[in-house]
Design an enzyme around this catalytic site. Structure first.
Site, PDB file in Angstrom:
ATOM      1  N   GLY A   6     -61.624 -16.340 -55.767  1.00  0.00           N
ATOM      2  CA  GLY A   6     -60.497 -15.413 -55.584  1.00  0.00           C
ATOM      3  C   GLY A   6     -60.083 -15.443 -54.126  1.00  0.00           C
ATOM      4  O   GLY A   6     -60.815 -14.960 -53.268  1.00  0.00           O
ATOM      5  N   ARG A  85     -59.978   2.471 -61.618  1.00  0.00           N
ATOM      6  CA  ARG A  85     -60.630   1.163 -61.680  1.00  0.00           C
ATOM      7  C   ARG A  85     -60.838   0.758 -63.148  1.00  0.00           C
ATOM      8  O   ARG A  85     -60.753  -0.404 -63.508  1.00  0.00           O
ATOM      9  CB  ARG A  85     -61.970   1.199 -60.946  1.00  0.00           C
ATOM     10  CG  ARG A  85     -61.828   1.380 -59.430  1.00  0.00           C
ATOM     11  CD  ARG A  85     -63.193   1.400 -58.745  1.00  0.00           C
ATOM     12  NE  ARG A  85     -63.098   1.586 -57.279  1.00  0.00           N
ATOM     13  CZ  ARG A  85     -63.074   2.770 -56.690  1.00  0.00           C
ATOM     14  NH1 ARG A  85     -63.138   3.861 -57.417  1.00  0.00           N
ATOM     15  NH2 ARG A  85     -62.994   2.883 -55.379  1.00  0.00           N
ATOM     16  N   ASP A 145     -68.611   2.863 -50.742  1.00  0.00           N
ATOM     17  CA  ASP A 145     -68.497   4.325 -50.848  1.00  0.00           C
ATOM     18  C   ASP A 145     -69.301   4.994 -49.721  1.00  0.00           C
ATOM     19  O   ASP A 145     -68.865   5.990 -49.134  1.00  0.00           O
ATOM     20  CB  ASP A 145     -69.010   4.799 -52.211  1.00  0.00           C
ATOM     21  CG  ASP A 145     -68.199   4.235 -53.373  1.00  0.00           C
ATOM     22  OD1 ASP A 145     -68.790   3.931 -54.430  1.00  0.00           O
ATOM     23  OD2 ASP A 145     -66.973   4.049 -53.212  1.00  0.00           O
ATOM     24  N   ARG A 148     -67.478   4.807 -46.439  1.00  0.00           N
ATOM     25  CA  ARG A 148     -66.376   5.774 -46.400  1.00  0.00           C
ATOM     26  C   ARG A 148     -66.914   7.185 -46.174  1.00  0.00           C
ATOM     27  O   ARG A 148     -66.347   7.973 -45.422  1.00  0.00           O
ATOM     28  CB  ARG A 148     -65.574   5.687 -47.697  1.00  0.00           C
ATOM     29  CG  ARG A 148     -64.751   4.404 -47.790  1.00  0.00           C
ATOM     30  CD  ARG A 148     -64.150   4.198 -49.155  1.00  0.00           C
ATOM     31  NE  ARG A 148     -63.190   3.094 -49.149  1.00  0.00           N
ATOM     32  CZ  ARG A 148     -62.950   2.328 -50.201  1.00  0.00           C
ATOM     33  NH1 ARG A 148     -63.596   2.550 -51.361  1.00  0.00           N
ATOM     34  NH2 ARG A 148     -62.068   1.341 -50.129  1.00  0.00           N
ATOM     35  N   HIS A 172     -69.375   3.277 -59.186  1.00  0.00           N
ATOM     36  CA  HIS A 172     -68.352   3.023 -58.147  1.00  0.00           C
ATOM     37  C   HIS A 172     -67.023   3.430 -58.780  1.00  0.00           C
ATOM     38  O   HIS A 172     -66.260   2.598 -59.284  1.00  0.00           O
ATOM     39  CB  HIS A 172     -68.340   1.550 -57.745  1.00  0.00           C
ATOM     40  CG  HIS A 172     -67.297   1.225 -56.722  1.00  0.00           C
ATOM     41  ND1 HIS A 172     -67.207   1.885 -55.516  1.00  0.00           N
ATOM     42  CD2 HIS A 172     -66.299   0.301 -56.724  1.00  0.00           C
ATOM     43  CE1 HIS A 172     -66.191   1.388 -54.832  1.00  0.00           C
ATOM     44  NE2 HIS A 172     -65.619   0.424 -55.547  1.00  0.00           N
TER      45      HIS A 172
END
Ligand code: LAC
Length: 305
Positions: A6, A85, A145, A148, A172
Site C-alpha cells: 500500500g 472504522r 491510541d 494520542r 482500536h
C-alpha cells in the site's frame, strides 16, 4: 527488506519513518501502476538528503516481496468523514484476503504488521488467512491510541510528552480503553496526580481525535506511520520492547479467539509474550465490550476456522 503493501498516504509515510530510523531496505508495493515507483524515487531522494544509504524500491509485482522479514499492510480504503472504522469491513477484508495469500506464497516466514482498518478484525483475518502462528501476526492500533492519549495528557498536565507513559488497550475503535491506573508521569501513577473526572475530557478527546483529523484533512497519516516505525524497529532490532498491539488472545484476559490491543513484548520473532494486566471491573467491562464488538464483526467475515 521491509515490505510496505500500500503506497498511499499511510504506506508512504510509514516507509519514510522506516527509512529515517535506518532500519533496513524498503520495498513499497501497490496495485496502482507508477505510484509505488514514484513514491520510492521520492523517498530515495529524501534518504539522499539525509545521507541515509538504504534502498527504497517501488513495485507492482508481489513476487518482489520474496524474503521480506516484515510485511506491513496498509492497503485498503481509508475512512471518510463520518465513517467508523467498522464501515470499511467487507471492502478491506477482500483486499486483506488477497494480500494474505500472496504473503503466504512469497514471504511465508515474514512477520505481518497490519494497519488496514478495521484494524483488530483485519489482524484476525490476516492471521486466519495466512495460517501463520499468532506470534507473527499483529496490528498497529493501540500504540497509536496511546500516543494520542499522551499528547492530550501532556497538554492537560503541562508536562513533556516524553515524561508520560500512557497506556491504551482494547479495541482500536469506539471501545478503546485508556488505562488511567497504568498511566504515569515519570513513574507517578496518573490517579495520584489528577482525578478520574479530571481526565474524563482527555479520554474523550483521545477517543474522538482520529475522526477529527479525518474531518479536517481527510485521513490520518503521520501518527499511524510513527506507530508502524516503533513496532518495526522493535522487531528489526530485537528490542524486546513492550507496546500495546493488536494480538491474538488464546486465554489471556479470559478471552479466546479474537485479536485486540494488549501489551506485548516485541522482538525478532514478533510477539514474544503477551503481558496480562490486572484490570478493575469497569476497565474489564470496556475491554469486554470491545471483545464482543470484534467477535460480532469477525462473525460477518466468512473465515474458515
Ligand atoms: C487511526 C487509524 C490508523 O486511528 O485507525 O488514525
Amino acid at each position: 527488506v521491509i515490505t510496505v503493501v500500500g503506497a498511499g498516504r499511510v504506506g508512504s509515510a510509514a516507509a519514510l519513518d522506516i527509512v529515517l530510523r535506518r532500519l533496513d531496505d524498503v520495498l513499497l508495493l501497490d496495485i496502482v501502476e507508477g505510484l509505488p515507483q514514484g513514491e520510492a524515487l521520492d523517498l530515495g531522494h529524501a534518504a539522499s538528503s539525509y545521507g541515509i544509504d538504504v534502498e527504497i524500491t517501488g513495485s507492482n509485482d508481489y513476487r518482489d516481496m520474496a524474503g521480506s522479514d516484515i510485511v506491513v499492510v496498509t492497503a485498503g480504503v481509508p475512512r471518510r468523514p463520518g465513517m467508523t472504522r467498522l464501515d470499511l469491513l467487507q471492502r478491506n477484508a477482500e483486499i486483506v484476503r488477497q494480500i494474505s495469500s500472496r504473503i503466504v506464497e512469497y514471504a511465508p516466514k515474514s512477520k505481518l504488521l497490519m494497519v488496514t482498518n478495521p484494524l483488530d478484525a483485519m489482524t484476525y483475518l490476516a492471521l486466519k488467512a495466512t495460517g501463520f502462528p499468532p506470534k507473527r501476526v499483529f496490528g498497529m492500533g493501540s500504540i497509536l491510541d496511546s500516543a494520542r492519549f499522551r499528547y492530550f495528557l501532556s497538554k492537560r498536565l503541562g508536562v513533556s510528552r516524553s515524561s508520560i507513559q500512557a497506556l491504551v488497550i482494547g479495541e482500536h475503535g469506539e471501545n478503546m480503553l485508556p488505562l488511567l491506573s497504568h498511566t504515569s508521569v515519570s513513574g507517578v501513577p496518573l490517579p495520584e496526580i489528577v482525578s478520574t473526572d479530571g481526565v474524563k475530557g482527555t479520554v474523550e478527546e483521545t477517543r474522538g481525535t482520529a475522526a477529527e483529523v479525518i474531518r479536517l484533512k481527510g485521513g490520518t497519516v503521520y501518527a499511524p506511520a510513527a506507530g508502524v516505525g516503533e513496532i518495526v524497529e522493535a522487531v528489526v532490532k530485537d528490542r524486546k520492547a513492550v507496546f500495546p498491539i493488536s494480538a491474538y488472545l488464546d486465554g489471556e484476559y479470559g478471552v479466546r479467539g479474537v485479536c485486540i490491543g494488549v501489551p506485548a513484548v516485541l522482538g525478532r520473532e514478533g510477539i514474544e509474550r503477551i503481558v496480562e494486566l490486572q484490570l478493575v471491573d469497569e476497565e474489564m467491562a470496556v475491554f469486554m465490550r470491545g471483545v464482543e464488538a470484534l467477535k460480532k464483526v469477525v462473525s460477518k467475515l466468512e473465515i474458515s476456522q
